[in-house]
Write a protein that holds these residues in place. Structure first.
Motif, PDB file in Angstrom:
ATOM      1  N   GLU A  37      69.703 -25.305  57.627  1.00  0.00           N
ATOM      2  CA  GLU A  37      69.628 -26.850  56.938  1.00  0.00           C
ATOM      3  C   GLU A  37      71.185 -26.510  56.381  1.00  0.00           C
ATOM      4  O   GLU A  37      71.402 -28.048  56.145  1.00  0.00           O
ATOM      5  CB  GLU A  37      68.749 -26.845  55.889  1.00  0.00           C
ATOM      6  CG  GLU A  37      69.010 -25.968  54.556  1.00  0.00           C
ATOM      7  CD  GLU A  37      68.205 -24.491  54.989  1.00  0.00           C
ATOM      8  OE1 GLU A  37      68.147 -23.597  53.973  1.00  0.00           O
ATOM      9  OE2 GLU A  37      67.586 -24.300  56.220  1.00  0.00           O
ATOM     10  N   LEU A  38      71.696 -25.816  56.457  1.00  0.00           N
ATOM     11  CA  LEU A  38      73.322 -26.040  55.963  1.00  0.00           C
ATOM     12  C   LEU A  38      74.311 -26.328  57.077  1.00  0.00           C
ATOM     13  O   LEU A  38      75.178 -26.995  56.785  1.00  0.00           O
ATOM     14  CB  LEU A  38      73.738 -24.513  55.501  1.00  0.00           C
ATOM     15  CG  LEU A  38      73.242 -24.054  54.405  1.00  0.00           C
ATOM     16  CD1 LEU A  38      73.607 -22.495  53.745  1.00  0.00           C
ATOM     17  CD2 LEU A  38      73.132 -24.972  53.181  1.00  0.00           C
ATOM     18  N   ILE A  39      73.993 -26.053  58.308  1.00  0.00           N
ATOM     19  CA  ILE A  39      74.624 -26.354  59.409  1.00  0.00           C
ATOM     20  C   ILE A  39      75.340 -27.531  59.773  1.00  0.00           C
ATOM     21  O   ILE A  39      76.564 -27.876  59.774  1.00  0.00           O
ATOM     22  CB  ILE A  39      74.192 -25.718  60.834  1.00  0.00           C
ATOM     23  CG1 ILE A  39      74.130 -24.360  60.797  1.00  0.00           C
ATOM     24  CG2 ILE A  39      74.970 -26.188  61.842  1.00  0.00           C
ATOM     25  CD1 ILE A  39      75.055 -23.556  60.457  1.00  0.00           C
ATOM     26  N   PRO A  40      74.559 -28.871  59.242  1.00  0.00           N
ATOM     27  CA  PRO A  40      75.148 -30.295  59.536  1.00  0.00           C
ATOM     28  C   PRO A  40      76.127 -30.510  58.405  1.00  0.00           C
ATOM     29  O   PRO A  40      76.792 -31.511  58.722  1.00  0.00           O
ATOM     30  CB  PRO A  40      73.869 -31.180  59.042  1.00  0.00           C
ATOM     31  CG  PRO A  40      72.441 -30.234  59.781  1.00  0.00           C
ATOM     32  CD  PRO A  40      72.928 -28.850  59.322  1.00  0.00           C
ATOM     33  N   ASN A  41      76.344 -29.546  57.471  1.00  0.00           N
ATOM     34  CA  ASN A  41      77.360 -29.884  56.474  1.00  0.00           C
ATOM     35  C   ASN A  41      78.608 -29.421  56.931  1.00  0.00           C
ATOM     36  O   ASN A  41      79.686 -29.385  56.236  1.00  0.00           O
ATOM     37  CB  ASN A  41      76.799 -29.216  55.203  1.00  0.00           C
ATOM     38  CG  ASN A  41      75.600 -29.931  54.504  1.00  0.00           C
ATOM     39  OD1 ASN A  41      75.779 -30.919  54.206  1.00  0.00           O
ATOM     40  ND2 ASN A  41      74.768 -29.254  54.481  1.00  0.00           N
ATOM     41  N   PHE A  42      78.504 -28.410  57.767  1.00  0.00           N
ATOM     42  CA  PHE A  42      79.740 -27.687  58.413  1.00  0.00           C
ATOM     43  C   PHE A  42      80.699 -28.664  59.436  1.00  0.00           C
ATOM     44  O   PHE A  42      80.022 -29.025  60.225  1.00  0.00           O
ATOM     45  CB  PHE A  42      79.784 -26.320  58.883  1.00  0.00           C
ATOM     46  CG  PHE A  42      79.156 -25.404  57.719  1.00  0.00           C
ATOM     47  CD1 PHE A  42      79.883 -25.518  56.600  1.00  0.00           C
ATOM     48  CD2 PHE A  42      78.096 -24.867  58.009  1.00  0.00           C
ATOM     49  CE1 PHE A  42      79.177 -24.504  55.604  1.00  0.00           C
ATOM     50  CE2 PHE A  42      77.338 -23.692  57.162  1.00  0.00           C
ATOM     51  CZ  PHE A  42      78.126 -23.651  55.789  1.00  0.00           C
ATOM     52  N   LYS A  43      81.704 -28.708  59.398  1.00  0.00           N
ATOM     53  CA  LYS A  43      82.601 -29.425  60.498  1.00  0.00           C
ATOM     54  C   LYS A  43      83.888 -28.595  60.948  1.00  0.00           C
ATOM     55  O   LYS A  43      84.237 -27.995  60.178  1.00  0.00           O
ATOM     56  CB  LYS A  43      83.223 -30.712  59.981  1.00  0.00           C
ATOM     57  CG  LYS A  43      82.102 -31.682  59.176  1.00  0.00           C
ATOM     58  CD  LYS A  43      81.118 -32.266  60.094  1.00  0.00           C
ATOM     59  CE  LYS A  43      80.147 -33.404  59.565  1.00  0.00           C
ATOM     60  NZ  LYS A  43      78.841 -32.836  59.789  1.00  0.00           N
ATOM     61  N   ILE A  44      84.167 -28.916  62.045  1.00  0.00           N
ATOM     62  CA  ILE A  44      85.362 -27.749  62.624  1.00  0.00           C
ATOM     63  C   ILE A  44      86.512 -28.415  61.978  1.00  0.00           C
ATOM     64  O   ILE A  44      86.606 -29.696  61.891  1.00  0.00           O
ATOM     65  CB  ILE A  44      85.374 -28.166  64.296  1.00  0.00           C
ATOM     66  CG1 ILE A  44      84.041 -27.899  65.066  1.00  0.00           C
ATOM     67  CG2 ILE A  44      86.465 -27.227  64.874  1.00  0.00           C
ATOM     68  CD1 ILE A  44      83.735 -26.279  64.720  1.00  0.00           C
ATOM     69  N   LEU A  65      79.211 -23.870  48.196  1.00  0.00           N
ATOM     70  CA  LEU A  65      79.593 -24.323  46.790  1.00  0.00           C
ATOM     71  C   LEU A  65      80.361 -25.522  46.676  1.00  0.00           C
ATOM     72  O   LEU A  65      80.054 -26.132  45.689  1.00  0.00           O
ATOM     73  CB  LEU A  65      80.242 -23.020  46.248  1.00  0.00           C
ATOM     74  CG  LEU A  65      79.481 -21.817  46.309  1.00  0.00           C
ATOM     75  CD1 LEU A  65      80.387 -20.463  45.925  1.00  0.00           C
ATOM     76  CD2 LEU A  65      78.233 -21.771  45.465  1.00  0.00           C
ATOM     77  N   ALA A  66      81.083 -25.807  47.561  1.00  0.00           N
ATOM     78  CA  ALA A  66      81.878 -27.122  47.614  1.00  0.00           C
ATOM     79  C   ALA A  66      82.705 -27.094  49.008  1.00  0.00           C
ATOM     80  O   ALA A  66      82.896 -25.961  49.671  1.00  0.00           O
ATOM     81  CB  ALA A  66      82.975 -27.059  46.562  1.00  0.00           C
ATOM     82  N   ALA A  67      83.046 -28.433  49.481  1.00  0.00           N
ATOM     83  CA  ALA A  67      83.662 -28.612  50.389  1.00  0.00           C
ATOM     84  C   ALA A  67      84.900 -29.556  50.262  1.00  0.00           C
ATOM     85  O   ALA A  67      84.902 -30.355  49.227  1.00  0.00           O
ATOM     86  CB  ALA A  67      82.828 -29.168  51.636  1.00  0.00           C
ATOM     87  N   ASP A  68      85.932 -29.729  51.158  1.00  0.00           N
ATOM     88  CA  ASP A  68      87.076 -30.576  51.031  1.00  0.00           C
ATOM     89  C   ASP A  68      86.799 -31.844  51.776  1.00  0.00           C
ATOM     90  O   ASP A  68      87.532 -32.392  52.378  1.00  0.00           O
ATOM     91  CB  ASP A  68      88.300 -30.046  51.536  1.00  0.00           C
ATOM     92  CG  ASP A  68      88.074 -29.863  53.053  1.00  0.00           C
ATOM     93  OD1 ASP A  68      87.030 -30.023  53.705  1.00  0.00           O
ATOM     94  OD2 ASP A  68      89.140 -29.535  54.018  1.00  0.00           O
TER      95      ASP A  68
END
Length: 78
Positions: A37-44, A65-68
């Motif tokens: 469920e975390l993977i869709p939140n990650f972008k290259i 915890l946080a993203a840009d």
């Protein structure tokens, strides 16, 4: 441990027992993630502040915890 990583690539893998997981290639090396469920939140190319658990030489992402990323509010302009 809290750390900021920059994501270079994401690949899906399976454990020896067939459980799916993901490997993120980052500026800090390879880090696994067993929470799909975390993977869709990650972008290259994205920098993300994450909590990592290290055990027996392996690193595993436990939570974001946080993203840009910029969150844009749609609609209400007040």
């Amino acid at each position: 441990m809290e750390t900021t990583i920059q994501i270079k690539s994401i690949s899906e893998r399976q454990t020896k027992t067939g459980q799916p997981y993901f490997v993120l290639e980052t500026d800090k090396g390879k880090i696994s993630c067993f929470k799909a469920e975390l993977i869709p939140n990650f972008k290259i190319g994205q920098s993300v502040n994450v909590e990592i658990q290290e055990s027996d030489g392996f690193k595993n992402i436990k939570k974001i915890l946080a993203a840009d990323v910029k969150i844009e509010k749609i609609g209400d302009t007040m």
